[in-house]
Scaffold this motif. Structure first.
Motif, PDB file in Angstrom:
ATOM      1  N   PRO A  98      15.841  -0.090  11.045  1.00 41.82           N
ATOM      2  CA  PRO A  98      17.008   0.153  10.189  1.00 41.82           C
ATOM      3  C   PRO A  98      16.655   0.373   8.726  1.00 41.82           C
ATOM      4  O   PRO A  98      17.328   1.145   8.034  1.00 41.82           O
ATOM      5  N   VAL A  99      15.608  -0.291   8.259  1.00 40.18           N
ATOM      6  CA  VAL A  99      15.204  -0.141   6.863  1.00 40.18           C
ATOM      7  C   VAL A  99      14.742   1.284   6.592  1.00 40.18           C
ATOM      8  O   VAL A  99      15.187   1.943   5.641  1.00 40.18           O
ATOM      9  N   THR A 100      13.843   1.789   7.446  1.00 40.54           N
ATOM     10  CA  THR A 100      13.336   3.145   7.261  1.00 40.54           C
ATOM     11  C   THR A 100      14.416   4.182   7.503  1.00 40.54           C
ATOM     12  O   THR A 100      14.452   5.216   6.826  1.00 40.54           O
ATOM     13  N   LEU A 101      15.321   3.930   8.449  1.00 41.04           N
ATOM     14  CA  LEU A 101      16.414   4.873   8.697  1.00 41.04           C
ATOM     15  C   LEU A 101      17.325   4.992   7.484  1.00 41.04           C
ATOM     16  O   LEU A 101      17.776   6.089   7.137  1.00 41.04           O
ATOM     17  N   GLY A 267       9.571  -1.644   5.913  1.00 38.91           N
ATOM     18  CA  GLY A 267      10.031  -0.688   6.903  1.00 38.91           C
ATOM     19  C   GLY A 267       8.950  -0.280   7.879  1.00 38.91           C
ATOM     20  O   GLY A 267       7.920  -0.947   8.029  1.00 38.91           O
ATOM     21  N   PHE A 268       9.196   0.852   8.525  1.00 40.95           N
ATOM     22  CA  PHE A 268       8.282   1.397   9.519  1.00 40.95           C
ATOM     23  C   PHE A 268       6.897   1.656   8.937  1.00 40.95           C
ATOM     24  O   PHE A 268       5.877   1.354   9.554  1.00 40.95           O
ATOM     25  N   GLY A 269       6.877   2.229   7.734  1.00 41.88           N
ATOM     26  CA  GLY A 269       5.612   2.600   7.109  1.00 41.88           C
ATOM     27  C   GLY A 269       4.726   1.404   6.845  1.00 41.88           C
ATOM     28  O   GLY A 269       3.525   1.419   7.151  1.00 41.88           O
ATOM     29  N   LYS A 270       5.312   0.353   6.267  1.00 42.55           N
ATOM     30  CA  LYS A 270       4.528  -0.849   5.969  1.00 42.55           C
ATOM     31  C   LYS A 270       4.055  -1.520   7.254  1.00 42.55           C
ATOM     32  O   LYS A 270       2.953  -2.081   7.309  1.00 42.55           O
ATOM     33  N   LEU A 271       4.888  -1.445   8.300  1.00 44.13           N
ATOM     34  CA  LEU A 271       4.501  -2.041   9.577  1.00 44.13           C
ATOM     35  C   LEU A 271       3.257  -1.373  10.140  1.00 44.13           C
ATOM     36  O   LEU A 271       2.334  -2.053  10.606  1.00 44.13           O
TER      37      LEU A 271
END
Length: 320
Positions: A98-101, A267-271
């Motif tokens: 949800p953060v990256t979206l 978000g997705f990137g940091k993950l």
């Protein structure tokens, strides 16, 4: 139309299967051994501990066996457990998506609101100063790296003026206003590059459309410039722009990796950055595969939208 969409759906499924193979092999081609990362400096000297770790996570099996075991789990919606945290990968991804979206959605809104109007103005004022300004903005947007833009925006709006936060994230459910304030700068960073692409494609498509016979016919009928440009020119030019938007999803995903690191957005990137650093195979595979799924699904939806905007595609699909 149904035959056209079925062909597209079949192609999407084949592409997804190939993507799963590429993701799996690519992840296992990364240098390093996750067992060593889990064992630590002391445990790395213990062969029995390393063997136990590899056996626990299936790392001692041949690659084909590992692949089919992973694929059978993925089909059931199970991406396994994180090697680093032992948490279910699905839960970790669900928390970050949800953060990256949100970031991607705001970036897309900014890109569309900036790119399409400037592209249209540059096209209808071709060869004049608005066209030159638009071309300059396009070149700048494509040339300037995201990390540099991010650092400049942080310096100006967070450090010098103090009107926006420099980093962090607040969930929309907690505080909508703070959520927007934290996402403005990273969304602008991502939106700049995408708006430049949209601007260029809109201008190119509009220049070609405005030279068509039906545009001259509309002008000869005495329609207003607004009606000719928007109702006839822009509507037909959006076919190309819509296709480009679907193709740019990969750029948004790649750009979010850097942007989320700069603004410390969870978000997705940091993950995926954290997962690569610790050789967390299940997380890397899940993030990469879901990114591929998102790219394929969005492009399939673009194909569907294309049939709505372009009646000729519906006719050809129905005749096939």
């Amino acid at each position: 139309m149904t035959a056209y969409l079925l062909r597209r759906a079949g192609g999407a499924i084949v592409t997804l299967l190939l993507a799963s193979v590429v993701v799996f092999l690519g992840v296992h081609a990364l240098p390093g051994d996750p067992a060593l990362a889990l064992a630590g400096q002391e445990g790395a000297r213990d062969p029995e501990l390393l063997a136990a770790i590899r056996e626990r996570y299936g790392l001692d099996e041949p690659l084909p066996v590992q692949f089919f075991a992973w694929l059978s789990q993925v089909v059931q919606g199970d991406f396994g457990q994180s090697i680093r945290t032992s948490l279910p990968v699905v839960d970790m991804v669900a928390e970050r998506v949800p953060v990256t979206l949100q970031l991607a959605a705001w970036s897309l809104v900014i890109a569309i609101l900036v790119g399409i109007p400037i592209g249209v103005i540059a096209a209808i004022r071709q060869g004049k100063w608005p066209d030159h300004v638009g071309n300059a903005l396009t070149i700048s947007g494509l040339s300037v790296p995201n990390f540099w833009v991010g650092l400049i925006l942080i310096t100006v709006f967070a450090v010098n003026f103090g009107v926006l936060p420099a980093s962090g994230f607040v969930a929309f459910t907690e505080d909508p206003v703070e959520n927007l304030r934290h996402l403005i700068l990273p969304a602008v960073v991502l939106g700049i590059g995408l708006s430049a692409v949209i601007m260029r494609q809109t201008r190119s498509s509009m220049v070609q459309t405005m030279s068509e016979d039906f545009i001259r016919t509309a002008q000869a009928k005495g329609l207003s410039e607004w009606s000719v440009v928007v109702r006839h020119g822009l509507r037909n030019s959006l076919l190309t722009v819509t296709t480009i938007l679907g193709l740019q999803l990969g750029v948004l995903i790649a750009g979010s990796v850097v942007t989320e690191q700069i603004f410390l957005i969870p978000g997705f990137g940091k993950l995926i950055i954290d997962a690569v650093a610790t050789r967390d195979y299940p997380v890397i595979q899940a993030v990469a595969l879901l990114s591929a799924v998102a790219y394929i699904v969005v492009n399939f939806l673009v194909d569907v939208l294309y049939t709505v905007l372009n009646p000729r595609v519906r006719l050809e699909g129905g005749a096939a």
